[in-house]
Design a protein around this motif. Structure first.
Motif, PDB file in Angstrom:
ATOM      1  N   ILE A 168      23.314  -8.349 -15.926  1.00  0.00           N
ATOM      2  CA  ILE A 168      25.275  -8.714 -16.276  1.00  0.00           C
ATOM      3  C   ILE A 168      25.876  -7.861 -16.387  1.00  0.00           C
ATOM      4  O   ILE A 168      25.531  -6.983 -17.045  1.00  0.00           O
ATOM      5  N   GLU A 169      27.041  -7.425 -15.489  1.00  0.00           N
ATOM      6  CA  GLU A 169      28.278  -6.721 -15.858  1.00  0.00           C
ATOM      7  C   GLU A 169      28.816  -7.376 -17.115  1.00  0.00           C
ATOM      8  O   GLU A 169      29.211  -8.371 -17.165  1.00  0.00           O
ATOM      9  N   ARG A 170      29.666  -5.898 -17.449  1.00  0.00           N
ATOM     10  CA  ARG A 170      30.826  -6.096 -18.562  1.00  0.00           C
ATOM     11  C   ARG A 170      32.105  -7.142 -17.914  1.00  0.00           C
ATOM     12  O   ARG A 170      32.391  -6.375 -16.905  1.00  0.00           O
ATOM     13  N   ARG A 209      31.520 -13.447 -16.378  1.00  0.00           N
ATOM     14  CA  ARG A 209      31.351 -15.055 -16.911  1.00  0.00           C
ATOM     15  C   ARG A 209      30.298 -16.066 -16.621  1.00  0.00           C
ATOM     16  O   ARG A 209      30.475 -15.571 -15.430  1.00  0.00           O
ATOM     17  N   GLY A 210      30.612 -17.068 -16.963  1.00  0.00           N
ATOM     18  CA  GLY A 210      29.484 -17.856 -16.202  1.00  0.00           C
ATOM     19  C   GLY A 210      27.986 -17.860 -15.974  1.00  0.00           C
ATOM     20  O   GLY A 210      27.564 -18.291 -14.723  1.00  0.00           O
ATOM     21  N   TYR A 251      24.341 -11.364 -25.681  1.00  0.00           N
ATOM     22  CA  TYR A 251      24.859  -9.920 -24.661  1.00  0.00           C
ATOM     23  C   TYR A 251      26.171 -10.942 -24.134  1.00  0.00           C
ATOM     24  O   TYR A 251      27.149 -10.760 -23.972  1.00  0.00           O
ATOM     25  N   PHE A 252      26.633 -12.145 -25.495  1.00  0.00           N
ATOM     26  CA  PHE A 252      28.030 -12.334 -24.916  1.00  0.00           C
ATOM     27  C   PHE A 252      29.352 -11.724 -26.257  1.00  0.00           C
ATOM     28  O   PHE A 252      28.229 -11.114 -27.144  1.00  0.00           O
ATOM     29  N   GLU A 253      30.086 -11.973 -26.058  1.00  0.00           N
ATOM     30  CA  GLU A 253      31.331 -10.967 -26.747  1.00  0.00           C
ATOM     31  C   GLU A 253      31.261 -12.046 -27.870  1.00  0.00           C
ATOM     32  O   GLU A 253      31.774 -13.123 -27.605  1.00  0.00           O
ATOM     33  N   ASP A 263      29.922 -20.543 -21.050  1.00  0.00           N
ATOM     34  CA  ASP A 263      30.213 -19.784 -19.863  1.00  0.00           C
ATOM     35  C   ASP A 263      30.934 -19.574 -18.947  1.00  0.00           C
ATOM     36  O   ASP A 263      31.805 -18.349 -18.861  1.00  0.00           O
ATOM     37  N   PHE A 264      32.329 -19.155 -20.280  1.00  0.00           N
ATOM     38  CA  PHE A 264      33.591 -19.121 -20.469  1.00  0.00           C
ATOM     39  C   PHE A 264      33.616 -17.623 -21.554  1.00  0.00           C
ATOM     40  O   PHE A 264      34.998 -17.031 -20.876  1.00  0.00           O
TER      41      PHE A 264
END
Length: 274
Positions: free
Chosen positions: A91-93, A96-97, A209-211, A225-226
């Motif tokens: 997963i790249e910085r 999204r999705g 792993y989400f901001e 996902d957004f």
């Protein structure tokens, strides 16, 4: 939790969870049996501390049940050691999705009856929101889900608040006939999700792993996902299943969702990274 009773002769404690644990072993539900043994150990520990007259008897059976629970945990470990990797996801910085549904939905199905979640960090509001979102995806996809075991580190600052939130989550899951146990382990470091179907998901950052987003009026508040992601890696492994799927689904009417039509299922996400 089940009630603890003793026979008139004070010989064998009549513990319902022990009978259920034995049944689970016979039917191959190893992870569920571990949870039931741990429930019995907890109840016996309570009685051992509160009734000096039964300490010797409690300690006898505590050693017995702790030994059996350890044997089953070792059995689970042996399953995990013989696992093979199914998928590696980078997963790249800022990508999204990558919601939990997108990443893990294919592995969350009717074969999952139990889920063990190791997430060391559960103290901040956004971390609890991530946990709840994952549980929503888990419950929605796994019609036969019966048990969730959550292990996390204790909050060194607001321990009472952490316990209160976890107890609220446990109570809400119970309304959908899902039993959740949680354990606080100061030494916990591993971040992984183990499903009774034999799927093991390891995420470098765990569920977080989400901001984090605090803006209510922003896409991603509800649909993950957004959300922008932090850089991490995900490994999905497969080993022998820990449980057999039941023949009939559990009553999950409290969480029942209306069926989606084909247009909704086929709609692509505008922010998809695919």
């Amino acid at each position: 939790m089940s009630q603890l009773n003793f026979s008139d002769e004070d010989e064998l404690p009549k513990l319902e969870s022990i009978s259920n644990a034995l049944k689970c072993e016979q039917t191959g539900h190893v992870m569920e049996a571990i949870l039931l043994y741990e429930e019995s150990i907890y109840k016996l520990g309570q009685l051992n501390n509160s009734d000096p007259n039964k300490q010797q008897l409690c300690q006898k059976y505590l050693k017995m049940y702790e030994s059996r629970a350890k044997q089953l945990r070792d059995q689970v470990k042996s399953h995990l050691q013989s696992s093979k990797m199914l998928e590696h996801i980078a997963i790249e910085r800022d990508s999204r999705g990558r919601s939990y549904q997108r990443l893990f939905g294919a592995y969350l199905n009717d074969s999952v009856k139990e889920a063990h979640v190791n997430e060391p960090h559960l103290s901040e509001l956004h971390q609890f929101k991530n946990l709840l979102n994952f549980f929503e995806v888990l419950v929605k996809n796994c019609r036969y889900l019966k048990y969730i075991r959550l292990t996390t580190r204790p909050d060194p600052v607001l321990s009472k608040n952490q316990l209160h939130i976890l107890q609220q989550i446990r109570a809400d899951l119970a309304t959908g006939n899902i039993h959740m146990n949680f354990q606080l382990d100061e030494a916990l470091h591993d971040r992984k999700i183990v499903l009774s179907s034999g799927i093991v998901i390891k995420i470098g950052r765990g569920l977080h792993y989400f901001e984090p987003t605090e803006d209510v009026y922003k896409l991603g508040m509800c649909d993950y996902d957004f959300r922008k992601c932090l850089a991490t890696e995900v490994d999905v492994w497969k080993c022998r299943a820990f449980a057999k799927a039941p023949k009939e689904p559990l009553d999950r009417s409290a969480y029942r969702q209306p069926p989606k039509d084909s247009a909704d299922r086929d709609q692509d996400m505008a922010y998809s990274s695919d």
